[in-house]
Structures are given as structure tokens and as C-alpha cells.
Design a protein around this motif. Sequence first.
Motif, PDB file in Angstrom:
ATOM      1  N   GLY A  33       0.798  -1.213   0.000  1.00  0.00           N
ATOM      2  CA  GLY A  33       0.000   0.000   0.000  1.00  0.00           C
ATOM      3  C   GLY A  33       0.832   1.264   0.000  1.00  0.00           C
ATOM      4  N   GLY A 266      -2.964  -1.388  -4.682  1.00  0.00           N
ATOM      5  CA  GLY A 266      -2.946  -0.829  -3.343  1.00  0.00           C
ATOM      6  C   GLY A 266      -3.002  -1.900  -2.265  1.00  0.00           C
ATOM      7  N   ASN A 275      -3.099   2.563   3.099  1.00  0.00           N
ATOM      8  CA  ASN A 275      -2.995   3.440   1.934  1.00  0.00           C
ATOM      9  C   ASN A 275      -3.174   4.918   2.261  1.00  0.00           C
ATOM     10  OD1 ASN A 275      -2.992   1.092   0.016  1.00  0.00           O
ATOM     11  ND2 ASN A 275      -5.030   0.811   0.899  1.00  0.00           N
TER      12      ASN A 275
END
Length: 449
Positions: A33, A266, A275
Motif C-alpha cells: 500500500g 494498493g 494506503n
Amino acid sequence: MAGACGRAQAPASKTAHPPAPPHIVLIVADDLGWADVGYHNEEVRTPHIDALARAGVVLERFYTQPVCTPTRAALLTGRHPIRYGMAYGPLKPWETSSLPPETPTLAEVLQSAGYATALVGKWHVGHSSRAAHPGARGFERFYGCLQGAIDHLSHERAGAVDFQRDGVTVGDAGYDTDLFAAEAVRIIEDHDPGRPLFLELAFTSPHTPLQAPDELVAKYAQLPERRRLVCAMVEQMDAAIGRVRAALQRRGMDGNTLVFFCSDNGGARRDGGRNLPLNGGKATSFEGGIRVPALAHWPGRIEGGRTAAQFMTALDLLPTLADAAGATLPAALDGRSMLAQLRGGEPLAREDLFFCDQDDEGNYWHALIRMPWKLVRQDRADGSVEQYLFDIAQDPTEKSDLAAGNPEVVSALAAAIAVWRAASPGEPPHSSEPPEGWKPPKDWAEPAR
């Protein structure tokens, strides 16, 4: 410089030799991420990745597809995976899709330019026939797994070992990240530096199952369990990258090696990926699912210590790396060479950028970026539709949905999404459950058909 008689001095050499093509090391992390690297988040210890970031160019607008198979297909072909039916989900063990044989891969392009080619780690773009395996798609050497996820210690998927060297299952014991690093080091140490090398090092970390050495997990004891495991897995991967760089230095190859590092999508938030400050995560088309950590490092050729705002996607990797290698580009690519931009050239305005996925609930996610706008559209399994419009030039973290106030923009971007969807040859819905009667093979290295 003029001499005493006003005549120019003779050049030292009559022949100007073009620079040697670079060795290329493409490092792909799995489910890493935005906030899973140290240079974005000090919570995670990634000194070797951070050193590459400081000495190279950090790409703050690098985009992938929301999940792994479509991204890996995009970076290997430079063509959007919707064009060949690999766009809407990760390839499952019981599925038979693969890269189209008529579409050249990055390895094949570089091989045609004289490169030695090797893949270490995760493939995940075709396993059901020998023609779909890395050895048939331009990689002279392959060590790793065909599937999208394996147990990091037993190397099993669905009860069978998925760990091979050049088409033969191996019983190498150990944590897969360390085994991948050792194999990459071996390839570098065995390589003749006079021939350019393309090495793709595709780690399986920090993808589930969440497993890491106990001593590293203990360093993150203050964090929730899944988060501490992700951080430990990333730190172990970072150490592996450090060993690979050290091998390049020992062989005298580091000075002319282009290293490109990125994630395939991600972070998976439910599994401890992070993230922030981006919105969303893996398997969505929000920024947290498709905007990932990325950097490029090439001593003397890419000025270091910079951050680039150029929009770049996984589709651009084939043309960019081929450009750096002096290789001939295939026709009909969706990606563009960004080599000049990596080297500090003026940013290029981008064409529409399209992203898509089908999640585990059967919902279809689409997004289209047409600067400054981004439309995210969710076509739900129940037939309903949700659309979100963001000005990502001013609102990169997608805090303000502007759809209600801009119906014309929503309509135009939705129409463009429909055009992209129509490019698909037809892709069956993906299921997280195997079909009735399916059984895994006893040996993943042996194709099912």
C-alpha cells in the motif's frame, strides 16, 4: 578549445561509442500500500527502498489496476488487459486465461534486443498450459510460483506445492522472500556483465497469508496483529532488495542498472495494508486501490533526489524500459514511453486512463481519469449504480464527491467508460469458489492441459 595557432585540437577518439544498454531490474511488490513504505510512513522500516528513493526519482502518480493479474498483464504487454479478457480480477487456480500468444511480452521485447531474461517470484498471468508459462513467454530462467498466492513457508496453493525452477517443482525449504532474494543474487553472480540482463523480481509479500519471521514481528509489537505482520513482511522484503543491490555492486553492474520498483495494486486494508491518506484500497478503483509506491533509479542517467508528478501507469513500463534498452517497440501499445519524464523532461498530458475490477461480491468497479476529473463507477450485483466524481488535481485524496453538481462531466466520463468496456472480447465473471468437481493438480509445474 583552440590552440596557439587557433586550430581545434583533434578529438581523443574518432569513434563515439553509444552508451551500453542498461541492465534492468524490475521489482514488483505484492499488495504493497501507499503507506507501506518508509519514505511515505516512518512506521515501516524500509531502509533499502528508502535509499533507492533518495538516490532516484519517486513517482507520486504511478497507477496500476486494482488487483494483481490485470496489473501484471499490463506491465508485461503494454496493452490494457481489457483487450484480451484479463481485466476484471485475479486469475484463480481453476481458471484458464493467459496472455495472448500474439502479444509480445516485455521479456520477449528485451530478449530480441540481446538481453538475458529471468523471472524470480510470482507469475500469475497463466498456468494451465506450458505455452502460458514464463519459459514460453520470453523468460530464459524462472524460479518461483505460477499462482497468485502461496504459503510463504510450505509454498503450497490448494494443497499442492507451487514452487519451481524452469518447469520442474523444487522442494527448496525456507521463507519465499529469502529464497527469491538468494536466486536473484545467484543469477546476478552467474551473469556476464558484458551482456545486458533483464531481471524481474516479483515478490509475494506482503500478500496473504500473513507470515513473517518472529523476530521481525516482535519489532512491531505495538501495532494491531495484521498490521504488525504486514510491516514485518515488508521489512523482510526490503532486506532482500538490499541483498540484490549488494550483488549488483559486487559484480560491477550497479552503475549501469535501471531499477524500477512498484507495487501491483494498493494495500488490502482488511489484511493490514495501509494506503492513507488515499481513499480506499485493493480491489477498488479509488486512489488507494490503484495509486501505489513507485520509483526509478539509474545512476548517471536519471537525476536522483527528485519527486515526479508525471502520471504514469503499469502500461507504460514496457515502452519505457524498452526505450531505455534501445529495443524495438511492438505495435498497438496502450502505454507510452516515459523515459524522458523519468529523466526530468516536461510532464506529458495524458490520454484517458481507465481502470476496472470485479470484487468478491460480484460488483464491477470502473474508473476513468480525464484530468482534472476522475469518475469512479460501481455497477452493483443487484443492478444499482453508484458514481463518484472527484477533482483529483485539487483533491487527490478524494474527500469531496462533486458528481451532483457536475452532471455533464459525469455523463461524458461514463460514456468514455462504456467505450472502454466495449473493447472487451468477453470475460466470464470471476468466482471466489471453484466449480463443482474441480481438484488442484498434484504438481503445479505440470499444466492441467
